[in-house]
Design a protein around this motif. Structure first.
Motif, PDB file in Angstrom:
ATOM      1  N   UNK A 131       0.690  -1.340  -0.155  1.00 29.79           N
ATOM      2  CA  UNK A 131      -0.094  -0.164  -0.002  1.00 29.79           C
ATOM      3  C   UNK A 131       0.812   1.242  -0.084  1.00 29.79           C
ATOM      4  N   UNK A 132       2.070   1.273   0.616  1.00 31.11           N
ATOM      5  CA  UNK A 132       2.906   2.533   0.705  1.00 31.11           C
ATOM      6  C   UNK A 132       3.489   2.615  -0.492  1.00 31.11           C
ATOM      7  N   UNK A 133       3.744   1.776  -1.416  1.00 32.01           N
ATOM      8  CA  UNK A 133       4.600   1.804  -2.608  1.00 32.01           C
ATOM      9  C   UNK A 133       3.654   2.173  -3.748  1.00 32.01           C
ATOM     10  N   UNK A 134       2.137   2.104  -3.572  1.00 32.16           N
ATOM     11  CA  UNK A 134       1.459   2.434  -4.592  1.00 32.16           C
ATOM     12  C   UNK A 134       1.766   3.814  -5.345  1.00 32.16           C
ATOM     13  N   UNK A 135       1.736   4.978  -4.362  1.00 29.09           N
ATOM     14  CA  UNK A 135       1.976   6.160  -4.801  1.00 29.09           C
ATOM     15  C   UNK A 135       3.376   6.085  -5.559  1.00 29.09           C
ATOM     16  N   UNK A 136       4.346   5.573  -5.050  1.00 31.48           N
ATOM     17  CA  UNK A 136       5.497   5.627  -6.064  1.00 31.48           C
ATOM     18  C   UNK A 136       5.556   5.158  -7.114  1.00 31.48           C
ATOM     19  N   UNK A 137       4.738   3.931  -7.394  1.00 35.93           N
ATOM     20  CA  UNK A 137       4.699   3.128  -8.627  1.00 35.93           C
ATOM     21  C   UNK A 137       3.819   4.125  -9.468  1.00 35.93           C
ATOM     22  N   UNK A 138       2.829   4.577  -9.164  1.00 33.26           N
ATOM     23  CA  UNK A 138       1.865   5.639  -9.828  1.00 33.26           C
ATOM     24  C   UNK A 138       2.767   6.809 -10.385  1.00 33.26           C
ATOM     25  N   UNK A 139       3.660   7.326  -9.363  1.00 39.13           N
ATOM     26  CA  UNK A 139       4.581   8.230  -9.911  1.00 39.13           C
ATOM     27  C   UNK A 139       5.540   7.954 -11.159  1.00 39.13           C
ATOM     28  N   UNK A 140       6.213   6.961 -10.983  1.00 35.86           N
ATOM     29  CA  UNK A 140       7.076   6.337 -12.139  1.00 35.86           C
ATOM     30  C   UNK A 140       6.363   6.030 -13.260  1.00 35.86           C
ATOM     31  N   UNK A 141       4.939   5.428 -13.269  1.00 32.46           N
ATOM     32  CA  UNK A 141       4.349   5.386 -14.634  1.00 32.46           C
ATOM     33  C   UNK A 141       3.925   6.656 -15.258  1.00 32.46           C
ATOM     34  N   UNK A 142       3.320   7.412 -14.437  1.00 35.00           N
ATOM     35  CA  UNK A 142       2.884   8.664 -15.099  1.00 35.00           C
ATOM     36  C   UNK A 142       3.971   9.511 -15.547  1.00 35.00           C
ATOM     37  N   UNK A 143       5.217   9.321 -15.039  1.00 35.56           N
ATOM     38  CA  UNK A 143       6.508   9.996 -15.366  1.00 35.56           C
ATOM     39  C   UNK A 143       6.807   9.779 -16.878  1.00 35.56           C
ATOM     40  N   UNK A 144       6.309   8.426 -17.495  1.00 36.08           N
ATOM     41  CA  UNK A 144       6.633   7.964 -18.732  1.00 36.08           C
ATOM     42  C   UNK A 144       5.477   7.987 -19.644  1.00 36.08           C
ATOM     43  N   UNK A 145       4.439   8.963 -19.235  1.00 36.02           N
ATOM     44  CA  UNK A 145       3.297   9.217 -20.299  1.00 36.02           C
ATOM     45  C   UNK A 145       3.676  10.365 -21.157  1.00 36.02           C
ATOM     46  N   UNK A 146       2.687  10.504 -22.035  1.00 39.93           N
ATOM     47  CA  UNK A 146       2.765  11.690 -22.965  1.00 39.93           C
ATOM     48  C   UNK A 146       2.016  12.702 -22.279  1.00 39.93           C
ATOM     49  N   UNK A 147       2.491  13.956 -22.886  1.00 38.15           N
ATOM     50  CA  UNK A 147       1.694  15.235 -22.148  1.00 38.15           C
ATOM     51  C   UNK A 147       0.259  15.104 -22.101  1.00 38.15           C
ATOM     52  N   UNK A 148      -0.283  14.629 -23.388  1.00 38.12           N
ATOM     53  CA  UNK A 148      -1.841  14.538 -23.516  1.00 38.12           C
ATOM     54  C   UNK A 148      -2.267  13.590 -22.416  1.00 38.12           C
ATOM     55  N   UNK A 149      -1.609  12.439 -22.392  1.00 39.46           N
ATOM     56  CA  UNK A 149      -2.384  11.437 -21.486  1.00 39.46           C
ATOM     57  C   UNK A 149      -1.905  11.888 -19.939  1.00 39.46           C
ATOM     58  N   UNK A 150      -1.200  12.548 -19.473  1.00 35.50           N
ATOM     59  CA  UNK A 150      -0.863  12.738 -18.319  1.00 35.50           C
ATOM     60  C   UNK A 150      -1.875  13.914 -18.048  1.00 35.50           C
ATOM     61  N   UNK A 151      -2.280  14.619 -18.676  1.00 29.79           N
ATOM     62  CA  UNK A 151      -3.144  15.826 -18.395  1.00 29.79           C
ATOM     63  C   UNK A 151      -4.500  15.495 -18.776  1.00 29.79           C
ATOM     64  N   UNK A 152      -4.879  14.340 -19.070  1.00 34.86           N
ATOM     65  CA  UNK A 152      -6.175  13.992 -19.604  1.00 34.86           C
ATOM     66  C   UNK A 152      -7.200  14.277 -18.325  1.00 34.86           C
ATOM     67  N   UNK A 153      -8.480  14.511 -18.867  1.00 38.20           N
ATOM     68  CA  UNK A 153      -9.441  14.453 -17.697  1.00 38.20           C
ATOM     69  C   UNK A 153      -9.635  13.446 -16.850  1.00 38.20           C
ATOM     70  N   UNK A 154      -9.670  12.249 -17.622  1.00 34.56           N
ATOM     71  CA  UNK A 154      -9.715  10.980 -17.017  1.00 34.56           C
ATOM     72  C   UNK A 154      -8.388  10.265 -16.883  1.00 34.56           C
ATOM     73  N   UNK A 155      -7.941  10.390 -15.650  1.00 38.17           N
ATOM     74  CA  UNK A 155      -6.465   9.558 -15.381  1.00 38.17           C
ATOM     75  C   UNK A 155      -6.432   8.502 -15.853  1.00 38.17           C
ATOM     76  N   UNK A 156      -5.323   8.055 -16.499  1.00 39.23           N
ATOM     77  CA  UNK A 156      -4.815   6.764 -16.946  1.00 39.23           C
ATOM     78  C   UNK A 156      -3.511   6.276 -16.345  1.00 39.23           C
ATOM     79  N   UNK A 157      -3.303   5.640 -15.260  1.00 38.50           N
ATOM     80  CA  UNK A 157      -1.931   5.635 -14.709  1.00 38.50           C
ATOM     81  C   UNK A 157      -1.031   4.883 -15.564  1.00 38.50           C
ATOM     82  N   UNK A 158      -1.374   3.571 -16.257  1.00 44.67           N
ATOM     83  CA  UNK A 158      -0.820   2.803 -16.882  1.00 44.67           C
ATOM     84  C   UNK A 158      -0.210   3.542 -18.466  1.00 44.67           C
TER      85      UNK A 158
END
Length: 274
Positions: free
Chosen positions: A20-47
């Motif tokens: 549970x503690x690592x969930x935010x860290x994993x989400x941070x890393x996944x979003x870091x590799x997204x495109x600009x449009x995907x990371x700023x979409x109204x409906x977030x997609x973490x993968x």
């Protein structure tokens, strides 16, 4: 309930808490590799639908991230070195030296822990400004080179070291300073390492004081520099989280390198005093 079952339940609970503690860290890393449009979409997609490792280069191009990292190392390292030195000297005085009012003075010293940092921010800033320390390393580091928590931590450890060691050294001709540096400090390495890790991590993530005292990129640290990813058009989440991922790596490396001393210090310092 058998001992084996209890052990398995404890291990499972620890695994669950860690996951549970690592969930935010994993989400941070996944979003870091997204495109600009995907990371700023109204409906977030973490993968990420597609991976963008070039975000790392873009983050370094957008802001002087390397300079911010170096500044943070200087700030966190400088405060850590100074605090461990001052805390060790003060803790030894409270643990070993006999003088009138020692207990009262130590109580007053500990009472400063109840004062919020925000209360002393303006007086510290005014003092540093009067000494012309704005946007200088001395102005950033020296006000954070002393802490009552570090003194308390090391004092508790020093109280757990038998006085016989020092007395034997004094009989052999060592003075008090030699007994402190050659007997006490080597035995207190776990506690000092624990204090150093706590201080380094705390100052690495310190936002308020560098935000107030630094005005240019020459002294600006990572927490302050991450604000550059926010503009009038919104926050560039993928680049911001890529920069945050990069700045988290040194802390992870430091923790694993000092884990053995860190665990020993936590175990012995907080509860080993007499």
């Amino acid at each position: 309930m058998t001992t084996e079952l209890t052990r398995k339940l404890v291990v499972f609970a620890c695994f669950l808490v860690t996951a549970v503690t690592l969930i935010p860290v994993v989400m941070m890393v996944l979003v870091a590799f997204q495109s600009d449009a995907e990371s700023m979409a109204a409906t977030p997609s973490f993968w990420p639908t597609s991976w963008h490792p070039e975000n790392l280069e873009r983050a370094f191009d957008l802001v002087p991230l390397g300079q911010y990292l170096l500044n943070t190392v200087i700030f966190a390292g400088g405060t850590t070195l100074l605090e461990t030195a001052t805390a060790a000297l003060a803790a030894y005085a409270f643990a070993r030296l006999e003088f009138r009012g020692r207990g009262v003075l130590f109580g007053i010293y500990l009472a400063t822990l109840m004062i919020p940092t925000q209360v002393t921010l303006i007086p510290q800033f005014a003092l540093v400004a009067k000494l012309q320390g704005i946007d200088t390393w001395a102005g950033m580091i020296i006000p954070h080179a002393f802490t009552a928590l570090g003194v308390f931590l090391l004092r508790q450890f020093f109280l757990g070291i038998p006085r016989d060691y020092e007395e034997a050294a004094r009989i052999d001709g060592a003075n008090r300073w030699q007994a402190f540096t050659r007997i006490i400090l080597p035995l207190a390495v776990p506690a000092i390492a624990t204090l150093a890790v706590f201080k380094f991590i705390g100052q690495w993530n310190n936002l308020l004081w560098p935000l107030v005292i630094s005005n240019t990129d020459a002294t600006r640290t990572i927490p302050v520099g991450l604000q550059a990813f926010q503009d009038t058009h919104g926050t560039q989440w993928n680049l911001l989280l890529m920069a945050a991922t990069v700045t988290t790596v040194p802390l992870i490396v430091i923790f694993f390198l000092t884990q053995r001393w860190f665990v020993r210090g936590i175990t012995m310092s907080g509860f080993g005093g007499r």
